[in-house]
Enzyme design. Sequence first.
Site, PDB file in Angstrom:
ATOM      1  N   LYS A   1     -51.291  10.487 -41.556  1.00 15.48           N
ATOM      2  CA  LYS A   1     -50.483  10.550 -40.324  1.00 15.48           C
ATOM      3  C   LYS A   1     -51.135  11.493 -39.302  1.00 15.48           C
ATOM      4  O   LYS A   1     -51.125  11.220 -38.096  1.00 15.48           O
ATOM      5  CB  LYS A   1     -49.059  11.021 -40.661  1.00 15.48           C
ATOM      6  CG  LYS A   1     -48.169  11.278 -39.467  1.00 15.48           C
ATOM      7  CD  LYS A   1     -47.809  10.021 -38.687  1.00 15.48           C
ATOM      8  CE  LYS A   1     -47.135  10.399 -37.380  1.00 15.48           C
ATOM      9  NZ  LYS A   1     -46.603   9.295 -36.630  1.00 15.48           N
TER      10      LYS A   1
ATOM     11  N   LYS B   1     -45.711  19.502 -31.969  1.00 17.81           N
ATOM     12  CA  LYS B   1     -45.515  19.857 -33.377  1.00 17.81           C
ATOM     13  C   LYS B   1     -46.593  19.168 -34.223  1.00 17.81           C
ATOM     14  O   LYS B   1     -47.226  19.786 -35.080  1.00 17.81           O
ATOM     15  CB  LYS B   1     -44.098  19.420 -33.778  1.00 17.81           C
ATOM     16  CG  LYS B   1     -43.690  19.618 -35.199  1.00 17.81           C
ATOM     17  CD  LYS B   1     -43.869  18.411 -36.085  1.00 17.81           C
ATOM     18  CE  LYS B   1     -43.058  17.218 -35.674  1.00 17.81           C
ATOM     19  NZ  LYS B   1     -43.218  16.072 -36.569  1.00 17.81           N
TER      20      LYS B   1
HETATM   21  P1  NAP Z   1     -35.497  13.143 -32.818  1.00 23.57           P
HETATM   22  O1  NAP Z   1     -34.975  11.975 -32.077  1.00 23.57           O
HETATM   23  O2  NAP Z   1     -35.709  14.444 -32.116  1.00 23.57           O
HETATM   24  O3  NAP Z   1     -34.522  13.387 -34.066  1.00 23.57           O
HETATM   25  C1  NAP Z   1     -34.699  14.460 -34.946  1.00 23.57           C
HETATM   26  C2  NAP Z   1     -33.677  14.329 -36.040  1.00 23.57           C
HETATM   27  O4  NAP Z   1     -33.835  15.406 -36.956  1.00 23.57           O
HETATM   28  C3  NAP Z   1     -32.222  14.408 -35.538  1.00 23.57           C
HETATM   29  O5  NAP Z   1     -31.432  13.569 -36.334  1.00 23.57           O
HETATM   30  C4  NAP Z   1     -31.899  15.886 -35.778  1.00 23.57           C
HETATM   31  O6  NAP Z   1     -30.519  16.152 -35.887  1.00 23.57           O
HETATM   32  C5  NAP Z   1     -32.591  16.098 -37.103  1.00 23.57           C
HETATM   33  N1  NAP Z   1     -32.864  17.509 -37.392  1.00 23.57           N
HETATM   34  C6  NAP Z   1     -33.812  18.300 -36.813  1.00 23.57           C
HETATM   35  N2  NAP Z   1     -33.795  19.528 -37.371  1.00 23.57           N
HETATM   36  C7  NAP Z   1     -32.844  19.500 -38.328  1.00 23.57           C
HETATM   37  C8  NAP Z   1     -32.366  20.470 -39.250  1.00 23.57           C
HETATM   38  N3  NAP Z   1     -32.887  21.716 -39.309  1.00 23.57           N
HETATM   39  N4  NAP Z   1     -31.362  20.112 -40.081  1.00 23.57           N
HETATM   40  C9  NAP Z   1     -30.856  18.864 -40.035  1.00 23.57           C
HETATM   41  N5  NAP Z   1     -31.259  17.896 -39.196  1.00 23.57           N
HETATM   42  C10 NAP Z   1     -32.248  18.218 -38.350  1.00 23.57           C
HETATM   43  O7  NAP Z   1     -36.882  12.827 -33.529  1.00 23.57           O
HETATM   44  P2  NAP Z   1     -37.522  11.429 -33.947  1.00 23.57           P
HETATM   45  O8  NAP Z   1     -38.367  10.954 -32.808  1.00 23.57           O
HETATM   46  O9  NAP Z   1     -36.512  10.556 -34.560  1.00 23.57           O
HETATM   47  O10 NAP Z   1     -38.571  11.945 -35.070  1.00 23.57           O
HETATM   48  C11 NAP Z   1     -38.184  12.218 -36.401  1.00 23.57           C
HETATM   49  C12 NAP Z   1     -39.451  12.400 -37.234  1.00 23.57           C
HETATM   50  O11 NAP Z   1     -40.245  11.210 -37.152  1.00 23.57           O
HETATM   51  C13 NAP Z   1     -40.340  13.547 -36.720  1.00 23.57           C
HETATM   52  O12 NAP Z   1     -40.981  14.203 -37.787  1.00 23.57           O
HETATM   53  C14 NAP Z   1     -41.363  12.814 -35.854  1.00 23.57           C
HETATM   54  O13 NAP Z   1     -42.567  13.527 -35.744  1.00 23.57           O
HETATM   55  C15 NAP Z   1     -41.527  11.518 -36.638  1.00 23.57           C
HETATM   56  N6  NAP Z   1     -42.004  10.381 -35.833  1.00 23.57           N
HETATM   57  C16 NAP Z   1     -41.468  10.075 -34.614  1.00 23.57           C
HETATM   58  C17 NAP Z   1     -41.972   8.999 -33.895  1.00 23.57           C
HETATM   59  C18 NAP Z   1     -41.445   8.610 -32.532  1.00 23.57           C
HETATM   60  O14 NAP Z   1     -42.104   7.819 -31.849  1.00 23.57           O
HETATM   61  N7  NAP Z   1     -40.284   9.102 -32.100  1.00 23.57           N
HETATM   62  C19 NAP Z   1     -42.994   8.217 -34.424  1.00 23.57           C
HETATM   63  C20 NAP Z   1     -43.499   8.531 -35.663  1.00 23.57           C
HETATM   64  C21 NAP Z   1     -43.000   9.611 -36.361  1.00 23.57           C
HETATM   65  P3  NAP Z   1     -29.621  16.372 -34.555  1.00 23.57           P
HETATM   66  O15 NAP Z   1     -29.223  14.993 -34.102  1.00 23.57           O
HETATM   67  O16 NAP Z   1     -28.490  17.190 -35.008  1.00 23.57           O
HETATM   68  O17 NAP Z   1     -30.488  17.081 -33.557  1.00 23.57           O
END
Ligand code: NAP
Length: 298
Positions: free
Chosen positions: A172, A240
Amino acid sequence: MSEKVGFIGLGIMGQGMARNLLKAGFSVCAWNRTSSKTEALVAEGAQAGKSPADVAAQCDIIITCVSDTPDVEAVILGEEGVIQGAKAGSLVIDCSTISPQATRAIAEQLAAKGIHMLDAPISGGSEGAAKGTLTIMIGGAPEDVERAMPVFKAMGKTITHIGENGAGQTVKLVNQVLVVGNCLAMCEALLLAQAGGVDLQKTFDAISQGAAGSWMFTNRAPQIIRRDWRPGFTIDLQQKDLRLVLDAADELGVPVPATSLIFNLYRTLEAKGLGGDGNHALVKALENLAGFEVGKAQ
Ligand code: NAP
């Protein structure tokens, strides 16, 4: 009967992934820190868990998709974490992007309680999560990968078992070097098109299917042309990931000059409070250097 699936973290990615599990016929129990985000999924047939431990107690396979390494540690190893509720023999699948080293440490702690773990970070953006076409890079034991395959197939299209725990996360990070490199190339190209006075939409139509095409250009150039900064992936999360890349490169002694430059360009945007913009807003850093904007009359 298929195994019951727990889903922890209904952010931009988790929402779509959990929805596709429901669509594929899995029984899903979900938990999100901000509880309002579970409502839509519950309306579509999911159960709401009270905590990660509660979800784990009710499920056979538990997926986590939260932001960063400490967040995964909190939802898996914390006071109300998965480890407190999971039965021996359960399988934890972490789809977040986090440190390969920390992944190996988490897997060891789970293994001490008889809980299996796969690291299965994803790529394909919010679009891939919604459509069930994610690329999934997996680290862990072959028999666990086989067990999880119906779950992976509900969420993704290109599913590759790379090696042992941590190997998925390493790939990744390799993926992220390409993502940001493509992003910078797209931004420079659009800046040049703008300065050259050519129509941006025609530029896009002419070159997006040729040798210069990329996922980034196809999906994000139209957003830049419209000056639409809504995130598929936020700058904060991109940074990050770049920190994880730079740490790994440092540890391994690998020069990554372009990635370091892009990390610093994003830093200028974070300093302006733009960390919530999509990662394609990298173009704003170049616009600040150039003194003009893409998609606006000069
Ligand atoms: P996001 O929309 O910012 O969502 C983050 C999620 O994590 C939310 O549900 C948040 O809860 C939860 N969270 C964060 N810290 C937490 C904690 N300490 N305890 C409990 N829950 C927590 O992010 P995302 O884009 O879905 O990304 C999620 C993961 O997938 C990340 O590692 C990211 O790098 C990876 N990713 C993302 C993409 C993309 O295009 N978006 C692509 C590939 C990989 P709340 O709702 O309460 O804030």
